[in-house]
Design a protein around this motif. Structure first.
Motif, PDB file in Angstrom:
ATOM      1  N   THR A 180     -43.394  -5.138  12.294  1.00  0.00           N
ATOM      2  CA  THR A 180     -44.102  -6.104  13.138  1.00  0.00           C
ATOM      3  C   THR A 180     -44.040  -7.500  12.538  1.00  0.00           C
ATOM      4  N   ASP A 181     -44.325  -7.599  11.240  1.00  0.00           N
ATOM      5  CA  ASP A 181     -44.310  -8.908  10.576  1.00  0.00           C
ATOM      6  C   ASP A 181     -42.901  -9.503  10.559  1.00  0.00           C
ATOM      7  N   TYR A 182     -41.911  -8.664  10.299  1.00  0.00           N
ATOM      8  CA  TYR A 182     -40.543  -9.176  10.263  1.00  0.00           C
ATOM      9  C   TYR A 182     -40.127  -9.704  11.631  1.00  0.00           C
ATOM     10  N   LEU A 183     -40.443  -8.966  12.681  1.00  0.00           N
ATOM     11  CA  LEU A 183     -40.061  -9.401  14.011  1.00  0.00           C
ATOM     12  C   LEU A 183     -40.759 -10.701  14.381  1.00  0.00           C
ATOM     13  N   GLN A 184     -42.025 -10.850  14.012  1.00  0.00           N
ATOM     14  CA  GLN A 184     -42.767 -12.079  14.318  1.00  0.00           C
ATOM     15  C   GLN A 184     -42.179 -13.286  13.598  1.00  0.00           C
ATOM     16  N   GLN A 185     -41.625 -13.079  12.424  1.00  0.00           N
ATOM     17  CA  GLN A 185     -41.107 -14.208  11.648  1.00  0.00           C
ATOM     18  C   GLN A 185     -39.603 -14.424  11.831  1.00  0.00           C
ATOM     19  N   PHE A 186     -38.981 -13.603  12.674  1.00  0.00           N
ATOM     20  CA  PHE A 186     -37.558 -13.787  12.952  1.00  0.00           C
ATOM     21  C   PHE A 186     -37.361 -15.159  13.594  1.00  0.00           C
ATOM     22  N   ASP A 187     -36.444 -15.946  13.052  1.00  0.00           N
ATOM     23  CA  ASP A 187     -36.251 -17.335  13.472  1.00  0.00           C
ATOM     24  C   ASP A 187     -34.780 -17.543  13.824  1.00  0.00           C
TER      25      ASP A 187
END
Length: 230
Positions: A180-187
């Protein structure tokens, strides 16, 4: 919201400093360890113990995969003779049904696993095709078991159905609390810079279709999942 900033290198598979070794099985020292995010590794090993008690030899076919490894896979598939008649965009669409662009694979995060039942199929014989997990296939019992039990340990299937991008992958499970955190911070802008430094054949990350690709193949795999239990 994410609780801490995630290093760009971790998001796009550029190093594995955030990972920990995870053995194929506690009693099996014959295989080299795989690497996972420590939280995902702990959850997997707890799930593996329960599966073993219920007659399923749960193993990982693939865990962390680096950008460099994904690039090798991408270039091999892009240059395949069977695709030589296709345009670059046609090759992109064809390959990404089953293989992610380097920098966009969830395997970069150490949160995602391809799983199989070692008791019913050897790793060397496994091809990761849907028939292996369907009724009559060697991993069908495993698939049913995971559908019932994996959410208790925090795992879900991001590629559970065809949404117009990645094809369904019944073997692919993701550890939601960290993913979840990785997907939210994907830029996407960061990813474009990574790809400009590591160019891939046939890919123009500044092209109009690139942002649409990210939406279809990366961002849409959001989920609701119950909190993992003990």
């Amino acid at each position: 919201m994410p609780t801490a900033e995630i290093n760009r290198a971790h998001l796009y598979g550029l190093n594995e400093q955030h990972l920990a070794p995870c053995s194929a099985h506690p009693q099996d020292t014959s295989e080299q360890p795989l690497y996972l995010h420590p939280d995902a590794a702990a959850a997997f090993q707890a799930m593996q113990t329960q599966a073993q008690a219920e007659g399923i030899d749960l193993r990982i076919a693939s865990g962390f995969r680096s950008f460099a490894r994904q690039q090798v896979i991408w270039e091999r598939k892009y240059q395949a003779p069977t695709r030589c008649h296709m345009s670059p965009q046609e090759r992109l669409a064809d390959i990404t049904q089953w293989s992610a662009l380097p920098g966009t694979s969830r395997h970069h995060w150490g949160t995602d696993l391809d799983l199989y039942d070692h008791q019913r199929v050897a790793r060397s014989d496994l091809v990761l095709e849907t028939w292996e997990y369907a009724r009559g296939g060697p991993c069908h019992a495993l698939f049913l078991w995971l559908e019932q039990h994996a959410p208790r340990y925090g795992f879900f299937r991001p590629y559970d159905k065809d949404r117009g991008g990645v094809k369904p992958e019944p073997w692919h499970w993701s550890f939601a609390p960290v993913a979840t955190d990785y997907l939210q911070q994907f830029d996407v802008d960061q990813l474009k810079r990574v790809l400009q430094q590591n160019p891939l054949p046939g890919l123009a990350p500044t092209a109009d279709y690139f942002d649409a690709y990210i939406e279809a193949y990366v961002r849409q795999f959001v989920y609701q999942i119950a909190a993992p239990q003990g």
